[in-house]
Design a protein around this motif. Structure first.
Motif, short mmCIF file in Angstrom:
data_model
loop_
_atom_site.label_atom_id
_atom_site.label_comp_id
_atom_site.label_asym_id
_atom_site.label_seq_id
_atom_site.Cartn_x
_atom_site.Cartn_y
_atom_site.Cartn_z
N TYR A 1 -6.29 1.18 3.84
CA TYR A 1 -5.98 2.55 3.41
C TYR A 1 -7.16 3.48 3.66
CZ TYR A 1 -4.21 6.54 0.99
OH TYR A 1 -3.80 7.82 0.73
N CYS A 2 -8.38 2.99 3.40
CA CYS A 2 -9.56 3.82 3.67
C CYS A 2 -10.04 3.55 5.09
CB CYS A 2 -10.67 3.49 2.68
SG CYS A 2 -10.40 4.21 1.06
N GLU B 1 -7.55 6.88 -3.04
CA GLU B 1 -7.44 5.47 -3.41
C GLU B 1 -7.89 5.28 -4.85
OE1 GLU B 1 -9.87 2.27 -1.55
OE2 GLU B 1 -7.90 1.41 -1.13
N ASN B 2 -7.08 4.62 -5.65
CA ASN B 2 -7.33 4.44 -7.09
C ASN B 2 -7.58 5.77 -7.79
OD1 ASN B 2 -7.19 1.62 -6.79
ND2 ASN B 2 -9.33 1.57 -6.15
N GLY B 3 -6.98 6.83 -7.26
CA GLY B 3 -7.11 8.14 -7.87
C GLY B 3 -8.47 8.80 -7.69
N LYS B 4 -9.42 8.14 -6.96
CA LYS B 4 -10.72 8.79 -6.80
C LYS B 4 -11.33 8.77 -5.39
CE LYS B 4 -12.73 4.96 -9.52
NZ LYS B 4 -11.60 4.39 -10.29
N SER C 1 2.33 1.76 -3.30
CA SER C 1 1.38 2.22 -4.32
C SER C 1 1.20 3.74 -4.30
CB SER C 1 0.03 1.52 -4.16
OG SER C 1 -0.63 1.99 -3.01
N TYR C 2 1.36 4.39 -3.13
CA TYR C 2 1.22 5.86 -3.17
C TYR C 2 2.54 6.62 -3.06
CZ TYR C 2 0.78 5.73 2.03
OH TYR C 2 0.97 5.53 3.37
N VAL D 1 0.85 -1.21 0.00
CA VAL D 1 0.00 0.00 0.00
C VAL D 1 0.88 1.25 0.00
CG1 VAL D 1 -1.65 1.37 1.36
CG2 VAL D 1 -2.05 -1.08 1.00
#
Ligand code: CTP
Ligand code: C5P
Length: 353
Positions: free
Chosen positions: A287-288, A312-315, A254-255, A251
């Motif tokens: 993450y959320c 998350e996932n850009g949105k 990923s960011y 995670v």
């Protein structure tokens, strides 16, 4: 008549440059040998004289050590060679150090005075973590990413790696990539092997009290630094019990991208648990921030610092749920330190020395 037992005061000293959980673990062991731990920290000037300038300033180094939960007092300006006078001045019974030999620039054992006076005790150094090892990981992080760069840049990095290898040889402790089976998928480096025992030793094991106000924060907390410390101090002020959620390595990667995180999840757990403001850690938090998480831990406040919040996932906003509940707060740590800045500082520092 009952005689009151004298409080045992333990002295520890060192550079504490780039504080990591190995330092914390030595202070934890020192605390177990007495009642109070007093840490003497060398000034920038003193360290420069003996091994070249430190990466972190004395203010930063003092703050990091003060943030460790087993530390009772911090003294800036400890002499490089520990004297009986300094132990007496701070009313300390004996001095504690890890089982590695440290020398002055002239090759004198820095603990010879306290050793011959029988006021010296040794604790075991934590294997698998050291400043040298962490610096090595940071350099690998840059090496793996130079291929887009110019030839000149590539040479510079190769030179750096040679320097680190020399450094390790001269310090006689080249344990990077050799004596540990655990390798990071991100940097390819060997890492500390975590055990449940170590986690138990680092955690305070206290559940929140029924009316405690519970604060939750989440993040990477990679290379735990003064910015994190200031942030957690402010977060703790918002309640009585602070829970830190740590994102897993994939995670974080990923960011943060590149080869982050530099420390794996288990190492980050220990670094965060060593902080005096932290009561509990969620090992691999989602993450959320979900309804389930908020209800399960009975969280009253969720906060984040001034750093950007990746969607998350850009949105999806990871804080959408606490925002809807009206329990989300932004706080200002008033500290601009970041993990990336540390990497930059270390690299330019190693290029110079
Ligand atoms: N220490 C430890 N385990 C480690 C690293 C340090 O127990 N992995 C201990 C040292 O033995 C010393 C104390 O932490 O008692 C602080 O000493 P310092 O001079 O700051 O540490 P260094 O030995 O320089 O540690 P590093 O090489 O990681 O910077
Ligand atoms: O970047 P990372 O996920 O490690 O940050 C964890 C938390 O610490 C975040 O809420 C971030 O905003 C906060 N922080 C801060 N001040 C800094 C560095 C981080 O408030 N200098």
């Amino acid at each position: 008549p009952t005689v009151e037992k004298k409080e045992v005061r333990v002295w520890c000293d060192g550079c504490y440059d780039m504080v990591h959980f190995g330092h914390a673990n030595s202070l934890r062991q020192a605390k177990a040998l007495g009642d109070k731990v007093i840490v003497g920290i060398h000034t920038d000037e003193e360290i420069t004289k003996h091994k070249g300038p430190p990466v972190f300033t004395e203010e930063e180094r003092v703050k990091m050590v003060k943030g460790i939960k087993w530390v009772d007092e911090v003294v800036l300006g400890a002499p490089y060679v520990t004297t009986l006078e300094v132990l007496d001045e701070y009313n300390c019974d004996f001095c504690v150090h890890g089982d590695d030999i440290t020398m002055t620039a002239e090759g004198v054992d820095t603990y010879h005075l306290v050793k011959s006076a029988n006021r010296y005790k040794e604790v075991r150094r934590t294997a698998g973590v050291s400043t040298t090892d962490l610096v090595g990981r940071m350099l690998l992080l840059t090496r793996n990413h130079f291929h887009q760069g110019s030839a000149e840049y590539a040479i510079e990095k190769e030179d750096l790696i040679t320097k680190v290898q020399k450094m390790k040889l001269s310090s006689g402790s080249s344990n990077m990539g050799q004596d540990s089976a655990a390798k990071s998928p991100w940097t390819g480096c060997s890492q500390f092997l975590p055990t449940t025992q170590k986690i138990i030793q680092f955690s305070d094991g206290k559940a929140p009290k029924p009316n405690d106000k519970i604060v939750y924060v989440a993040g990477a907390f990679d290379l735990f630094h003064v910015g994190h410390l200031d942030f957690l101090e402010k977060a703790k002020e918002l309640g009585d019990y602070l829970i830190v959620g740590l994102h897993t390595d994939p995670v974080v990667n990923s960011y943060k991208g590149s080869n982050y995180p530099i420390m794996n999840l288990h190492e980050r757990v220990l670094s965060v648990l060593a902080c005096k403001y932290v009561n509990e850690v969620v090992i691999g938090a989602p993450y959320c921030v979900t309804e389930d998480l908020l209800d399960h831990f009975k969280i009253d406040v969720v906060c984040h610092g001034q750093t950007p919040i990746a969607l998350e996932n850009g949105k999806i906003d990871p804080y959408a749920v606490p925002k809807t509940r009206g329990i989300f707060t932004l706080i200002d740590s008033q500290n601009s330190m970041t993990t990336e800045l540390i990497v930059e500082r270390i690299i330019s520092h190693r290029l110079e020395y």
